[in-house]
Design a protein around this motif. Sequence first.
Motif, PDB file in Angstrom:
ATOM      1  N   LEU A 151       0.825  -1.210   0.000  1.00 28.79           N
ATOM      2  CA  LEU A 151       0.000   0.000   0.000  1.00 28.79           C
ATOM      3  C   LEU A 151       0.857   1.257   0.000  1.00 28.79           C
ATOM      4  N   LYS A 152       1.957   1.201   0.687  1.00 26.82           N
ATOM      5  CA  LYS A 152       2.860   2.362   0.748  1.00 26.82           C
ATOM      6  C   LYS A 152       3.373   2.727  -0.640  1.00 26.82           C
ATOM      7  N   LYS A 153       3.751   1.701  -1.412  1.00 26.53           N
ATOM      8  CA  LYS A 153       4.229   1.954  -2.775  1.00 26.53           C
ATOM      9  C   LYS A 153       3.066   2.330  -3.695  1.00 26.53           C
ATOM     10  N   LEU A 154       1.948   1.645  -3.532  1.00 21.51           N
ATOM     11  CA  LEU A 154       0.789   1.895  -4.390  1.00 21.51           C
ATOM     12  C   LEU A 154       0.279   3.315  -4.234  1.00 21.51           C
ATOM     13  N   ALA A 181      -3.250   1.348   9.822  1.00 23.27           N
ATOM     14  CA  ALA A 181      -4.640   0.950  10.060  1.00 23.27           C
ATOM     15  C   ALA A 181      -5.289   0.434   8.772  1.00 23.27           C
ATOM     16  N   LEU A 182      -4.973   1.086   7.645  1.00 26.27           N
ATOM     17  CA  LEU A 182      -5.511   0.632   6.360  1.00 26.27           C
ATOM     18  C   LEU A 182      -4.935  -0.733   6.002  1.00 26.27           C
ATOM     19  N   ALA A 183      -3.636  -0.906   6.225  1.00 24.36           N
ATOM     20  CA  ALA A 183      -2.997  -2.196   5.935  1.00 24.36           C
ATOM     21  C   ALA A 183      -3.597  -3.299   6.797  1.00 24.36           C
ATOM     22  N   ARG A 184      -3.897  -2.982   8.050  1.00 20.42           N
ATOM     23  CA  ARG A 184      -4.445  -3.978   8.966  1.00 20.42           C
ATOM     24  C   ARG A 184      -5.823  -4.457   8.500  1.00 20.42           C
ATOM     25  N   ILE A 185      -6.676  -3.528   8.116  1.00 20.42           N
ATOM     26  CA  ILE A 185      -8.017  -3.934   7.692  1.00 20.42           C
ATOM     27  C   ILE A 185      -7.984  -4.612   6.324  1.00 20.42           C
ATOM     28  N   ILE A 239      -5.764  -6.893  -4.309  1.00 20.05           N
ATOM     29  CA  ILE A 239      -5.872  -5.954  -5.430  1.00 20.05           C
ATOM     30  C   ILE A 239      -7.331  -5.633  -5.719  1.00 20.05           C
ATOM     31  N   SER A 240      -8.176  -6.663  -5.712  1.00 22.24           N
ATOM     32  CA  SER A 240      -9.604  -6.454  -5.958  1.00 22.24           C
ATOM     33  C   SER A 240     -10.241  -5.627  -4.850  1.00 22.24           C
ATOM     34  N   PHE A 241      -9.806  -5.870  -3.619  1.00 20.96           N
ATOM     35  CA  PHE A 241     -10.367  -5.154  -2.477  1.00 20.96           C
ATOM     36  C   PHE A 241     -10.003  -3.669  -2.535  1.00 20.96           C
ATOM     37  N   VAL A 242      -8.753  -3.359  -2.828  1.00 20.52           N
ATOM     38  CA  VAL A 242      -8.318  -1.963  -2.924  1.00 20.52           C
ATOM     39  C   VAL A 242      -9.025  -1.280  -4.089  1.00 20.52           C
ATOM     40  N   THR A 243      -9.201  -2.005  -5.200  1.00 18.81           N
ATOM     41  CA  THR A 243      -9.937  -1.457  -6.344  1.00 18.81           C
ATOM     42  C   THR A 243     -11.367  -1.137  -5.961  1.00 18.81           C
ATOM     43  N   GLU A 292     -13.441   2.368  -6.038  1.00 16.10           N
ATOM     44  CA  GLU A 292     -14.689   2.503  -6.790  1.00 16.10           C
ATOM     45  C   GLU A 292     -15.834   2.983  -5.898  1.00 16.10           C
ATOM     46  N   CYS A 293     -15.820   2.536  -4.641  1.00 14.97           N
ATOM     47  CA  CYS A 293     -16.869   2.932  -3.695  1.00 14.97           C
ATOM     48  C   CYS A 293     -16.555   4.264  -3.011  1.00 14.97           C
ATOM     49  N   LYS A 294     -15.428   4.867  -3.380  1.00 19.46           N
ATOM     50  CA  LYS A 294     -14.989   6.154  -2.832  1.00 19.46           C
ATOM     51  C   LYS A 294     -14.654   6.075  -1.337  1.00 19.46           C
ATOM     52  N   TYR A 295     -14.340   4.861  -0.867  1.00 20.24           N
ATOM     53  CA  TYR A 295     -13.815   4.738   0.495  1.00 20.24           C
ATOM     54  C   TYR A 295     -12.332   5.112   0.514  1.00 20.24           C
ATOM     55  N   LEU A 296     -11.720   5.002  -0.654  1.00 17.67           N
ATOM     56  CA  LEU A 296     -10.328   5.406  -0.854  1.00 17.67           C
ATOM     57  C   LEU A 296     -10.333   6.460  -1.947  1.00 17.67           C
ATOM     58  N   ARG A 297      -9.974   7.684  -1.575  1.00 18.51           N
ATOM     59  CA  ARG A 297     -10.097   8.809  -2.515  1.00 18.51           C
ATOM     60  C   ARG A 297      -8.788   9.586  -2.605  1.00 18.51           C
ATOM     61  N   PHE A 298      -8.608  10.209  -3.764  1.00 19.10           N
ATOM     62  CA  PHE A 298      -7.441  11.070  -3.945  1.00 19.10           C
ATOM     63  C   PHE A 298      -7.887  12.521  -3.813  1.00 19.10           C
ATOM     64  N   ASP A 299      -7.281  13.221  -2.858  1.00 16.97           N
ATOM     65  CA  ASP A 299      -7.588  14.631  -2.621  1.00 16.97           C
ATOM     66  C   ASP A 299      -6.696  15.481  -3.520  1.00 16.97           C
ATOM     67  N   HIS A 300      -7.308  16.129  -4.505  1.00 17.27           N
ATOM     68  CA  HIS A 300      -6.518  16.914  -5.472  1.00 17.27           C
ATOM     69  C   HIS A 300      -5.979  18.199  -4.851  1.00 17.27           C
ATOM     70  N   ASP A 301      -6.568  18.659  -3.760  1.00 18.99           N
ATOM     71  CA  ASP A 301      -6.065  19.867  -3.102  1.00 18.99           C
ATOM     72  C   ASP A 301      -4.769  19.582  -2.352  1.00 18.99           C
ATOM     73  N   THR A 302      -4.775  18.499  -1.579  1.00 20.38           N
ATOM     74  CA  THR A 302      -3.572  18.143  -0.814  1.00 20.38           C
ATOM     75  C   THR A 302      -2.663  17.202  -1.587  1.00 20.38           C
ATOM     76  N   ARG A 303      -3.194  16.659  -2.717  1.00 20.31           N
ATOM     77  CA  ARG A 303      -2.464  15.706  -3.546  1.00 20.31           C
ATOM     78  C   ARG A 303      -2.031  14.489  -2.724  1.00 20.31           C
ATOM     79  N   GLU A 304      -2.972  14.004  -1.922  1.00 19.23           N
ATOM     80  CA  GLU A 304      -2.738  12.832  -1.090  1.00 19.23           C
ATOM     81  C   GLU A 304      -3.957  11.909  -1.140  1.00 19.23           C
ATOM     82  N   TRP A 305      -3.718  10.634  -0.883  1.00 19.21           N
ATOM     83  CA  TRP A 305      -4.805   9.680  -0.771  1.00 19.21           C
ATOM     84  C   TRP A 305      -5.392   9.749   0.636  1.00 19.21           C
ATOM     85  N   THR A 306      -6.717   9.674   0.723  1.00 19.78           N
ATOM     86  CA  THR A 306      -7.393   9.717   2.014  1.00 19.78           C
ATOM     87  C   THR A 306      -8.363   8.539   2.114  1.00 19.78           C
ATOM     88  N   TRP A 307      -8.643   8.110   3.349  1.00 24.34           N
ATOM     89  CA  TRP A 307      -9.571   7.014   3.570  1.00 24.34           C
ATOM     90  C   TRP A 307     -10.138   7.120   4.979  1.00 24.34           C
TER      91      TRP A 307
END
Length: 215
Positions: free
Chosen positions: A132-135, A149-153, A166-170, A174-189
């Motif tokens: 996940l860190k690399k992804l 915490a994300l890695a644990r779940i 891979i399917s779970f992260v995808t 898709e469900c927007k539980y994992l989103r990319f914030d274009h303002d901070t340019r970081e992934w959030t969950w």
Amino acid sequence: KVVMGDHLPRQEEPQGEENAELIENAKNQFQEIFRRLTRVIGQFFAPLVLLMDDLQWADTSSLELMDQIMCMEPEESPISVIGLYRSNEVDASHVLTRYIAKWRNRDTITQHLQLTEMTVGNLSEASVHRYLKKLLHMKHSENKSHLQALARICHKRTHGNIFFLISFVTMLHECKYLRFDHDTREWTWDIPQIEANTQSTPNAVPLLLMRMKAL
């Protein structure tokens, strides 16, 4: 592009022994052509590496061709064959099991064939964390506990199975539980949201159902 096959039109379809003989000749011809093609390519790209996936579904003819390639002398073409299969779908009666035993035996009596077998198990939680860190392109210091915490779940839900992971992260994306914030340019969950809306996946079915419900 290389096309290998018999495209000559026939007036009548052969029957009985004639048909069996034609099929056997066509198979031998194809195997010889493939061996020659391998030798030619190996002259320019050595050693040549062939990757064959999902061997648990391979038929006898395909395994015969693979066997022919592995019988080639190093002087013909140095070649490395990587075969992948799901061990839980290959039992003692499976045709692949017989070929593996054949290659093991040949490994002990010949010099040019070196057989290495490797079992790939499920990922540990630490391996999921590194994945996940690399992804997500995260640095070592940023949001370390949040990523843990994300890695644990993710590990808990998929049991470390890389395909399910891979399917779970995808699905999370898709469900927007994992989103990319274009303002901070970081992934959030949101961990509580993920925990409340997902479940463990002993196989691919729950993942597919969750993704279908999200459509």
